[in-house]
Design an enzyme around this catalytic site. Structure first.
Site, PDB file in Angstrom:
ATOM      1  N   ASP A  19       0.886  -0.881   0.276  1.00 14.77           N
ATOM      2  CA  ASP A  19       0.163   0.110   0.019  1.00 14.77           C
ATOM      3  C   ASP A  19       0.971   1.225  -0.467  1.00 14.77           C
ATOM      4  O   ASP A  19       1.398   1.573   1.555  1.00 14.77           O
ATOM      5  CB  ASP A  19      -0.409  -0.198   0.923  1.00 14.77           C
TER       6      ASP A  19
ATOM      7  N   ARG B 164       5.355   2.867   3.154  1.00 10.95           N
ATOM      8  CA  ARG B 164       4.767   1.726   4.298  1.00 10.95           C
ATOM      9  C   ARG B 164       6.616   1.375   4.616  1.00 10.95           C
ATOM     10  O   ARG B 164       6.969   1.110   5.973  1.00 10.95           O
ATOM     11  CB  ARG B 164       4.750   0.727   3.446  1.00 10.95           C
TER      12      ARG B 164
ATOM     13  N   ARG C 104      -4.034  12.300   1.265  1.00 13.27           N
ATOM     14  CA  ARG C 104      -4.592  11.477  -0.115  1.00 13.27           C
ATOM     15  C   ARG C 104      -4.643  11.530  -1.261  1.00 13.27           C
ATOM     16  O   ARG C 104      -4.895  10.914  -2.409  1.00 13.27           O
ATOM     17  CB  ARG C 104      -4.232   9.700   0.704  1.00 13.27           C
TER      18      ARG C 104
ATOM     19  N   LYS D 238      -9.027   3.135  -5.162  1.00  9.07           N
ATOM     20  CA  LYS D 238     -10.187   2.738  -4.729  1.00  9.07           C
ATOM     21  C   LYS D 238     -10.090   4.318  -3.865  1.00  9.07           C
ATOM     22  O   LYS D 238      -9.609   4.983  -4.102  1.00  9.07           O
ATOM     23  CB  LYS D 238      -8.420   2.218  -3.265  1.00  9.07           C
ATOM     24  N   HIS D 239     -10.668   4.482  -2.468  1.00  7.11           N
ATOM     25  CA  HIS D 239     -12.248   3.432  -1.713  1.00  7.11           C
ATOM     26  C   HIS D 239     -12.970   3.416  -2.742  1.00  7.11           C
ATOM     27  O   HIS D 239     -13.643   4.563  -2.358  1.00  7.11           O
ATOM     28  CB  HIS D 239     -11.947   3.611  -0.522  1.00  7.11           C
TER      29      HIS D 239
ATOM     30  N   HIS E 214     -11.864   2.438   9.774  1.00  4.98           N
ATOM     31  CA  HIS E 214      -9.884   2.230  10.302  1.00  4.98           C
ATOM     32  C   HIS E 214     -11.343   2.070  11.498  1.00  4.98           C
ATOM     33  O   HIS E 214     -10.802   1.571  12.458  1.00  4.98           O
ATOM     34  CB  HIS E 214      -8.574   2.605  10.664  1.00  4.98           C
TER      35      HIS E 214
ATOM     36  N   ASP F 103     -11.666  -3.983   1.556  1.00  3.54           N
ATOM     37  CA  ASP F 103     -10.077  -2.911   2.272  1.00  3.54           C
ATOM     38  C   ASP F 103      -9.955  -3.326   3.467  1.00  3.54           C
ATOM     39  O   ASP F 103     -10.753  -5.195   3.293  1.00  3.54           O
ATOM     40  CB  ASP F 103     -10.620  -1.528   2.356  1.00  3.54           C
TER      41      ASP F 103
END
Length: 970
Positions: free
Chosen positions: A110, A118, A178, A208-209, A221, A295
């Protein structure tokens, strides 16, 4: 069992988008055979295992790695999604897990703004919102290519990018930076460009999303957000980028955990688990037939709805192909297996997803897998191409929202007094240090409003930088006291306000009338800070357009253009046709000189096409290795003084018609030369070192006593009437001795024949002419005419009066004249006897400032939007008038050596090139053909000037060779 040993992507030349995965009929047959043969030999558990993509890390312990081993070996999972760690560690683990897997694993990451999102040890690309400010879509596509190259290099097949969310809610807690912006077309165009770049490199992109997370006020989340729009609105806005990217071959889609009443009638039912959303809307209505990912199933937006195992089954029944982040693979596999046995899942439905997964594995070359080669891996993911693109991106992204009275770029540096104040809680060093490379920008550090205002009282212009940590999810909100400070500063000063944070950070600022200029630089990265400082001083012009609205003050698409001034800027070597890897060889040569004690320290700068591409310092001030050399230290540049101080002033006099190249010394200085044998020497002859003058004379020797120390007849230990020429610390020469030196030069014998003979006398004489002609001392004249307007803030005579000694490397332990360590006072003896201000020596500077003057020459008298002298004047002075006579010199400027002669250069620069060298181990050279400026400063004379190993070993020339070798294209 399938044998596999390395990742081999099919590196063919294809058109944009997803078309590189479209095969010929023969390839499609091969793919079908491979997929079908695997599928029919797989057990039910192996087929179901392909549905799972498990999260994993490369920065954990053996317990974690062993757990992944078990999932790969015992449960035959189909893929892994790496989240944290480093490139090398991830490659090692990828090789390990791939070796254990019967069927090659899908490896995903991701990485919405590259691997650095990451992984550690990787260069960070800008966020999507920063990219949203860029108009040039080719640059966005290039970003995607580099994402693809990075991913492919470490064995990744899927990058979960681009984000297609349209961020219409400024308070969105999870999307924000983002997203590319709040406008559907803006988002679509940039997402499409990014997708094309990623997939061109053989890596699969994921939109996405779905169906759209841009207008939410809570984070999925932690809970289930609601998107309460009509179906018509969803189709016109949220679905718009998906439809466009589907048409261009988007490989996969990630379905979000959202409550979307217009698509799913069941209340608070996650879209990721909804058949209506995943199958009816995404696949049937929108016609998407690529891979569909959920997701992460451990996110509370979905996990709160069903228990582990149940949620995986529900997601598969909804129509998803890949189940991301399953919390319990054994339980989920069991649930899906039972559903299959109970006919809740048909063989057709299972084959649809599993064969699709296998098909995509074939498309990325997993039918011919080989392990990742880790050789040069870290260098490959941090390529010079990546670094070069960073500059281009920020040069196109930084956005000027307000610029009253054309405050930026800052023009007249000679008249400006500028302060800088930092708000926010992150580092501002690159911004401030770059600002200070242009002008004398003074940082003000005070905690309270009253003390800030007291310190700022002498400054008209203030640059305020708002610096927040460069994290996409970090809080960028102003604190109340910061807003109060900002308000106070704007009441009495012209403020350039520069925001190194997301645009939404500006929402609390309501009155923009108080600012002269407002800049949005988006992120607090090193490159964004450098580029923003360049913009303020005109090395680059503003191009960015705001990707989101800021309240009612600024709207999407706002952004002013600004003028460019031809001042030196900064970039990566590749952006100006240079090879950064080749330039690294300069380090080796410089360190060789340091280790061999050819000089204690060195400054080196290289610029090309108006951009500094290399600036480093090596070694220490002395061999005791206590004070390391910094880029801002000031060196005694010795004879570079001739072209840094005296010569440009002579050029101005020439440009104004005050003298010609045929003007004679008897005309310019009649009292001194009118009745001597030098009266007919012309300026052309004088400054070409073709005037039969002596090279030099040790004038100081006549002022020493019988044992070689300064005589009381000529010197005092403190300043006294008639003794004001400071030679060094606690030593002052008689004022009238300067006239003595001039008369000695006037009375000196001419050489017997006319030939090239380098002489300091020429510039000692020209200093006298300039001061007589202008009525201004040379140090003041140079400061007024050149140093101040060029922003040469570290260039001056007698630096000990302005700078701390810790910034001035010493030049020699003088045992023959002044009998002390010479630091902060000019090394040249005659220049010292002129009080440190001479025409041939005396200037102290750093490499950056010298480069500005060389760039002025390269631009034929124009710099910073000012014309200091005409192009014709420069050409006249850069001409070798006596080359046929074996004299390589121009008028004051040194030139490359003639054939079969020794000289100052590597013998690899053009005849049009010019520059000078200096006794203390300095060199400045520029070449109009390659547009290169090269500056080398050192104190090779410390502690003893008698042996010049630096010159004998051709250190400066060898570095010049490397620079020429680094040129990729002219």
């Amino acid at each position: 069992m399938i044998r596999h040993t390395a990742l081999l992507f099919l590196l063919l030349t294809f058109c944009t988008g997803f078309s590189q995965f479209h095969k010929t009929k023969i390839e499609r047959i091969k793919e079908s055979v491979w997929v079908d043969s695997l599928y029919k030999n797989m057990s039910l558990e192996e087929k179901i295992g392909q549905l799972f993509m498990v999260n994993t890390f490369s920065n954990r312990d053996s317990v974690h790695y062993n757990a992944i081993d078990k999932l790969v070996c015992d449960y035959k999972i189909g893929g892994l999604l790496f989240l944290q760690g480093g490139p090398g560690r991830q490659a090692t683990l990828t090789n390990r897990y791939q070796a254990e897997s019967t069927i090659p694993l899908f490896i995903g990451i991701d990485a919405e703004w590259g691997l650095a999102m990451r992984l550690d040890s990787v260069q960070r690309f800008p966020w999507n919102m920063t990219l949203g400010a860029i108009k040039d879509l080719n640059l966005i596509e290039k970003v995607g290519e580099l994402y693809g190259k990075q991913s492919r290099r470490i064995g990744v097949h899927f990058n979960f990018a681009p984000v297609l969310d349209i961020n219409t809610n400024p308070k969105n807690p999870i999307i924000g930076n983002r997203s590319f912006g709040e406008d559907r077309d803006l988002v679509t165009d940039r997402a499409l460009a990014l997708m094309k770049g990623i997939q061109r490199e053989g890596v699969l992109a994921t939109g996405k999303h779905f169906p759209g997370h841009g207008d939410t006020s809570v984070d999925s989340h932690y809970t289930l957000p609601t998107v309460d729009f009509s179906k018509e609105r969803l189709e016109n806005v949220e679905f718009y980028p998906y439809k466009k990217l589907f048409a261009e071959g988007l490989a996969s889609v990630m379905v979000a955990h959202l409550n979307v009443p217009a698509l799913e009638p069941r209340p608070n039912f996650p879209s990721s688990l909804s058949y209506n959303v995943v199958t009816n809307t995404l696949q049937n209505e929108l016609g998407f037939n690529g891979l569909i990912f959920t997701d992460a199933l451990n996110m509370k937006g979905a996990a709160n709805f069903k228990t582990a195992g149940e949620i995986d089954l529900e997601a598969f029944l909804a129509g998803n192909d890949v189940l991301l982040f399953p919390e319990n693979v054994p339980l989920a596999l069991e649930k899906i297996c039972m559903a299959y046995q109970d006919s809740l899942i048909s063989e057709t439905r299972l084959a649809q997803s599993v064969k699709k997964i296998l098909s995509y594995k074939y498309k990325v070359g997993l039918d011919m897998y080989r392990p990742i080669d880790k050789t040069t891996l870290l260098n490959d993911v941090n390529s010079a191409e990546n670094r070069a693109l960073q500059y281009q991106l920020y040069e196109n992204a930084v956005t000027v929202l307000k610029n009253d009275e054309q405050t930026i770029p800052v023009r007249d540096l000679a008249k400006e007094k500028i302060a800088y104040y930092r708000l926010g809680d992150d580092d501002s060093t690159p911004f401030l240090s770059t600002l200070q490379k242009y002008a004398d920008v003074v940082e003000i550090k005070e905690p309270c409003i009253d003390s800030i205002e007291f310190r700022l009282k002498d400054f008209k212009k203030v640059i305020v930088g708002y610096h927040k940590p460069d994290g996409a999810w970090k809080n960028h909100d102003f604190k109340p006291d910061e807003l109060a400070k900002l308000d106070s500063i704007t009441k009495y000063h012209e403020v350039i306000f520069d925001v190194f944070a997301k645009p939404y950070a500006l929402l609390p600022v309501t009155d923009y009338s108080k600012f002269k200029s407002v800049i949005v630089s988006y992120q607090n990265s090193e490159v964004s800070q450098i580029v923003s400082a360049e913009l303020i001083f005109g090395s680059v012009g503003a191009k960015g357009k705001l990707p989101v609205s800021i309240g009612t003050n600024f709207k999407v698409g706002d952004g002013l253009t600004t003028e460019t001034l031809n001042r030196l800027g900064f970039t990566a070597p590749e952006n100006v046709g240079m090879n950064s890897s080749v330039l690294e060889n300069i380090d080796m040569i410089a360190n060789k000189a340091i280790v061999a004690k050819m000089t204690p320290g060195i400054q080196i700068l290289v610029a090309r096409k108006g951009k500094v591409i290399y600036q480093k310092s090596f070694g220490y001030h002395t061999y005791d290795n206590i004070i390391p050399v910094k880029n801002t230290d000031v060196y005694d540049i010795a004879s570079l003084t001739k072209i840094v101080s005296t010569l440009p002033n002579v050029m101005q006099q020439y440009d104004k018609g005050k003298l010609t190249l045929d003007s004679k010394l008897g005309e310019l200085l009649p009292q001194l030369f009118g009745h001597t044998d030098k009266k007919n020497i012309t300026v052309k002859e004088l400054l070409s070192h073709y005037a039969r003058l002596q090279a030099w004379e040790p004038f100081y020797k006549a002022t020493l006593d019988s044992v070689g120390f300064p005589s009381d007849k000529y010197y005092r230990k403190g300043i006294e009437p008639g003794f004001s020429l400071q030679v060094t610390e606690n030593l002052y020469l008689r004022d009238d001795y300067r006239d003595t030196i001039l008369h000695k030069i006037a009375d000196s014998k001419l050489l017997p024949k006319k030939e090239y003979k380098y002489s300091d006398f020429a510039f000692i004489i020209m200093k006298e002419y300039l001061q007589k002609a202008t009525g201004i001392p040379l140090d003041s004249l140079s400061n007024r005419n050149f140093f101040k307007p060029l922003g040469m803030t570290h260039t001056l005579y007698n630096p000990q009066h302005r700078f701390d000694m810790a910034m001035i490397p010493p030049t020699e332990n003088d045992t023959y004249f002044r009998h002390q360590v010479i630091q902060g006072y000019v090394h040249d003896m005659e220049a010292a006897m002129e009080g440190g201000v001479a025409g041939h020596a005396g200037i102290f500077s750093d490499a950056m400032d010298v480069a500005k003057l060389m760039q002025l020459y390269l631009q034929k008298g124009n710099y910073g939007g000012q014309q200091f002298f005409s192009a014709k004047t420069f050409d006249d002075f850069n001409t070798c008038y006596y080359c046929k006579e074996g004299n390589r010199r121009g008028i004051g400027l040194d030139k490359p050596q003639l054939p079969k002669q020794a000289g100052p250069t590597c013998n690899c620069v053009s005849e049009k090139s010019f520059g000078h060298t200096g006794f203390t181990g300095t060199m400045a050279w520029a070449d109009p053909e390659t547009e290169i400026v090269y500056v080398f400063l050192s104190n090779r004379t410390f502690p003893d000037s008698t042996v010049n190993t630096l010159s004998k070993e051709n250190i400066r020339e060898d570095i010049q060779k490397v620079i020429e070798q680094a040129i990729i294209s002219k």
